[in-house]
Design a protein around this motif. Structure first.
Motif, PDB file in Angstrom:
ATOM      1  N   VAL A  34      26.057  40.673  31.274  1.00 20.45           N
ATOM      2  CA  VAL A  34      27.006  40.449  32.365  1.00 20.45           C
ATOM      3  C   VAL A  34      28.377  40.256  31.732  1.00 20.45           C
ATOM      4  O   VAL A  34      28.556  39.392  30.863  1.00 20.45           O
ATOM      5  CB  VAL A  34      26.608  39.230  33.210  1.00 20.45           C
ATOM      6  N   SER A  35      29.332  41.060  32.156  1.00 21.73           N
ATOM      7  CA  SER A  35      30.660  41.090  31.530  1.00 21.73           C
ATOM      8  C   SER A  35      31.718  40.583  32.492  1.00 21.73           C
ATOM      9  O   SER A  35      31.708  40.897  33.691  1.00 21.73           O
ATOM     10  CB  SER A  35      30.986  42.530  31.115  1.00 21.73           C
ATOM     11  N   THR A  36      32.660  39.792  31.932  1.00 19.76           N
ATOM     12  CA  THR A  36      33.819  39.331  32.694  1.00 19.76           C
ATOM     13  C   THR A  36      35.056  39.498  31.811  1.00 19.76           C
ATOM     14  O   THR A  36      35.104  38.965  30.702  1.00 19.76           O
ATOM     15  CB  THR A  36      33.689  37.858  33.120  1.00 19.76           C
ATOM     16  N   VAL A  37      36.034  40.248  32.284  1.00 20.25           N
ATOM     17  CA  VAL A  37      37.268  40.495  31.534  1.00 20.25           C
ATOM     18  C   VAL A  37      38.445  39.948  32.333  1.00 20.25           C
ATOM     19  O   VAL A  37      38.615  40.302  33.513  1.00 20.25           O
ATOM     20  CB  VAL A  37      37.462  42.002  31.249  1.00 20.25           C
ATOM     21  N   ASP A  38      39.247  39.095  31.690  1.00 17.05           N
ATOM     22  CA  ASP A  38      40.441  38.521  32.323  1.00 17.05           C
ATOM     23  C   ASP A  38      41.676  38.969  31.551  1.00 17.05           C
ATOM     24  O   ASP A  38      41.755  38.782  30.330  1.00 17.05           O
ATOM     25  CB  ASP A  38      40.375  36.989  32.325  1.00 17.05           C
ATOM     26  N   HIS A  39      42.651  39.546  32.264  1.00 14.33           N
ATOM     27  CA  HIS A  39      43.899  39.960  31.617  1.00 14.33           C
ATOM     28  C   HIS A  39      44.958  40.173  32.692  1.00 14.33           C
ATOM     29  O   HIS A  39      44.707  40.802  33.731  1.00 14.33           O
ATOM     30  CB  HIS A  39      43.688  41.253  30.826  1.00 14.33           C
ATOM     31  N   GLN A  40      46.147  39.622  32.434  1.00 12.32           N
ATOM     32  CA  GLN A  40      47.307  39.768  33.313  1.00 12.32           C
ATOM     33  C   GLN A  40      46.978  39.375  34.753  1.00 12.32           C
ATOM     34  O   GLN A  40      47.379  40.035  35.708  1.00 12.32           O
ATOM     35  CB  GLN A  40      47.814  41.220  33.271  1.00 12.32           C
ATOM     36  N   GLY A  41      46.221  38.301  34.900  1.00 15.16           N
ATOM     37  CA  GLY A  41      45.920  37.812  36.226  1.00 15.16           C
ATOM     38  C   GLY A  41      44.838  38.574  36.959  1.00 15.16           C
ATOM     39  O   GLY A  41      44.535  38.265  38.122  1.00 15.16           O
ATOM     40  N   THR A  48      40.790  40.062  37.057  1.00 18.48           N
ATOM     41  CA  THR A  48      39.453  39.838  36.535  1.00 18.48           C
ATOM     42  C   THR A  48      38.570  41.018  36.900  1.00 18.48           C
ATOM     43  O   THR A  48      38.500  41.407  38.079  1.00 18.48           O
ATOM     44  CB  THR A  48      38.831  38.549  37.102  1.00 18.48           C
ATOM     45  N   GLU A  49      37.928  41.590  35.890  1.00 26.04           N
ATOM     46  CA  GLU A  49      37.004  42.712  36.107  1.00 26.04           C
ATOM     47  C   GLU A  49      35.593  42.241  35.779  1.00 26.04           C
ATOM     48  O   GLU A  49      35.364  41.539  34.778  1.00 26.04           O
ATOM     49  CB  GLU A  49      37.379  43.899  35.221  1.00 26.04           C
ATOM     50  N   HIS A  50      34.650  42.639  36.630  1.00 25.01           N
ATOM     51  CA  HIS A  50      33.260  42.239  36.460  1.00 25.01           C
ATOM     52  C   HIS A  50      32.388  43.464  36.227  1.00 25.01           C
ATOM     53  O   HIS A  50      32.601  44.520  36.833  1.00 25.01           O
ATOM     54  CB  HIS A  50      32.763  41.490  37.699  1.00 25.01           C
ATOM     55  N   ALA A  52      32.677  41.413  42.270  1.00 26.03           N
ATOM     56  CA  ALA A  52      32.490  40.019  41.867  1.00 26.03           C
ATOM     57  C   ALA A  52      31.091  39.901  41.285  1.00 26.03           C
ATOM     58  O   ALA A  52      30.246  40.778  41.504  1.00 26.03           O
ATOM     59  CB  ALA A  52      32.660  39.082  43.061  1.00 26.03           C
ATOM     60  N   PRO A  53      30.823  38.845  40.514  1.00 26.32           N
ATOM     61  CA  PRO A  53      29.478  38.692  39.957  1.00 26.32           C
ATOM     62  C   PRO A  53      28.415  38.716  41.053  1.00 26.32           C
ATOM     63  O   PRO A  53      28.451  37.929  41.995  1.00 26.32           O
ATOM     64  CB  PRO A  53      29.547  37.324  39.267  1.00 26.32           C
ATOM     65  N   GLY A  54      27.473  39.643  40.934  1.00 26.81           N
ATOM     66  CA  GLY A  54      26.431  39.769  41.937  1.00 26.81           C
ATOM     67  C   GLY A  54      26.890  40.396  43.235  1.00 26.81           C
ATOM     68  O   GLY A  54      26.143  40.445  44.211  1.00 26.81           O
ATOM     69  N   GLY A  55      28.139  40.884  43.249  1.00 33.07           N
ATOM     70  CA  GLY A  55      28.701  41.435  44.475  1.00 33.07           C
ATOM     71  C   GLY A  55      28.516  42.931  44.596  1.00 33.07           C
ATOM     72  O   GLY A  55      27.662  43.543  43.946  1.00 33.07           O
ATOM     73  N   THR A  56      29.369  43.541  45.414  1.00 36.31           N
ATOM     74  CA  THR A  56      29.277  44.967  45.711  1.00 36.31           C
ATOM     75  C   THR A  56      29.567  45.788  44.458  1.00 36.31           C
ATOM     76  O   THR A  56      30.526  45.531  43.724  1.00 36.31           O
ATOM     77  CB  THR A  56      30.276  45.348  46.824  1.00 36.31           C
TER      78      THR A  56
END
Length: 282
Positions: free
Chosen positions: A100-107, A109-111, A130-134
């Motif tokens: 499970v990947s979460t990337v935060d940059h320049q405000g 968030t990519e999941h 979102a995590p577990g989302g569409t």
């Protein structure tokens, strides 16, 4: 035989079949406490031993001396080299890897969610709102007969792309930054991690490794028992702010159920996008 011996013999004869009453231990203990109160020290150890001795003697037993506990084995002193070696060995299994990947940059968030089959090289990458989302996008990369088949599904406009390429003996890299091969390379590099120490990660006992470099850091947590990778988090300092990439790992046995996410699936009604042909290796 004098009268004392006769008295003792008579008492033994008349009490041979008697059994101690249920309150004998309690009465013996109270009697002994009164007798030894003046002798006992502040710890009370002598009094307790005397009670046990009186009770055991009244029941015809022999007091057993307390057993001194032996020395406990010293805990294993782990070094960073030991942890790295065991973590590399744990990557040798052919389990299915789930990330499970979460990337935060320049405000922003990519999941994402990834699956990688170490045995075949098959992989699936999904992008999520979102995590577990569409799911917004699916990408399957399947390896068969030295050929890579890529199926990319765009759920926003209900379209998909199919692409095949010869591998020419190569192996697809899989999701970047997370495959067992990449984790193994990170653990084995010469300027490797330092051992931060044991930690608790959401209730799981782990060992924390860290590599600090000029423009960022690379943290890796491995399970304290199995040495399987649990989490990796890289931070890169940029002029636009820190870019943070967190990967959460789970490892699943290869079963028909666990391999289901690696079956490329195009929903009904989706339209294929036409692409120009691509020649040559990947």
């Amino acid at each position: 035989m004098n009268w004392e011996d006769e008295l003792s013999a008579g008492m033994r004869e008349h009490t041979a079949d008697l059994k101690p009453s249920a309150d004998l231990l309690d009465r013996a203990a109270r009697r002994n406490r009164r007798r030894t109160a003046a002798m006992a020290s502040g710890t009370g150890v002598f009094a307790l031993a005397a009670v046990v001795a009186v009770a055991m003697t009244a029941l015809g037993g022999t007091p057993v001396a307390p057993v001194e506990p032996g020395p406990r084995p010293a805990p294993e002193l782990l070094t960073v080299a030991m942890v790295q070696e065991r973590a590399v060995a744990a990557l040798a299994a052919d389990d299915l890897q789930h990330v499970v990947s979460t990337v935060d940059h320049q405000g922003r968030t990519e999941h994402g969610e990834w699956w990688f089959d170490q045995q075949t090289g098959d992989s699936r990458i999904t992008e999520l709102r979102a995590p577990g989302g569409t799911v917004t996008m699916d990408l399957w990369q399947l390896v068969r007969d030295d050929k890579l088949t890529m199926t990319q599904v765009f759920h926003g406009d209900r379209s998909y792309v199919l692409l095949e390429r010869p591998l020419n003996g190569q192996r697809p890299p899989g999701p970047a930054g997370s495959t067992p091969g990449e984790l193994r390379a990170a653990l084995q590099r010469g300027d490797g991690y330092t051992l931060v120490g044991p930690a608790d990660l959401d209730g799981q006992a782990v060992l924390h490794l860290r590599l600090t470099f000029e423009d960022g850091s690379d943290d890796l947590w491995v399970d304290a028992q199995t040495y399987r990778a649990v989490r990796r988090e890289t931070v890169k300092h940029t002029p636009d702010g820190d870019a943070r990439n967190r990967l959460e790992f789970t490892w699943q046995p290869r079963t028909s159920e666990s391999l289901k996410p690696l079956t490329a699936t195009i929903p009904p009604g989706y339209t294929q996008r036409e692409l120009p042909p691509v020649d040559g290796p990947m």
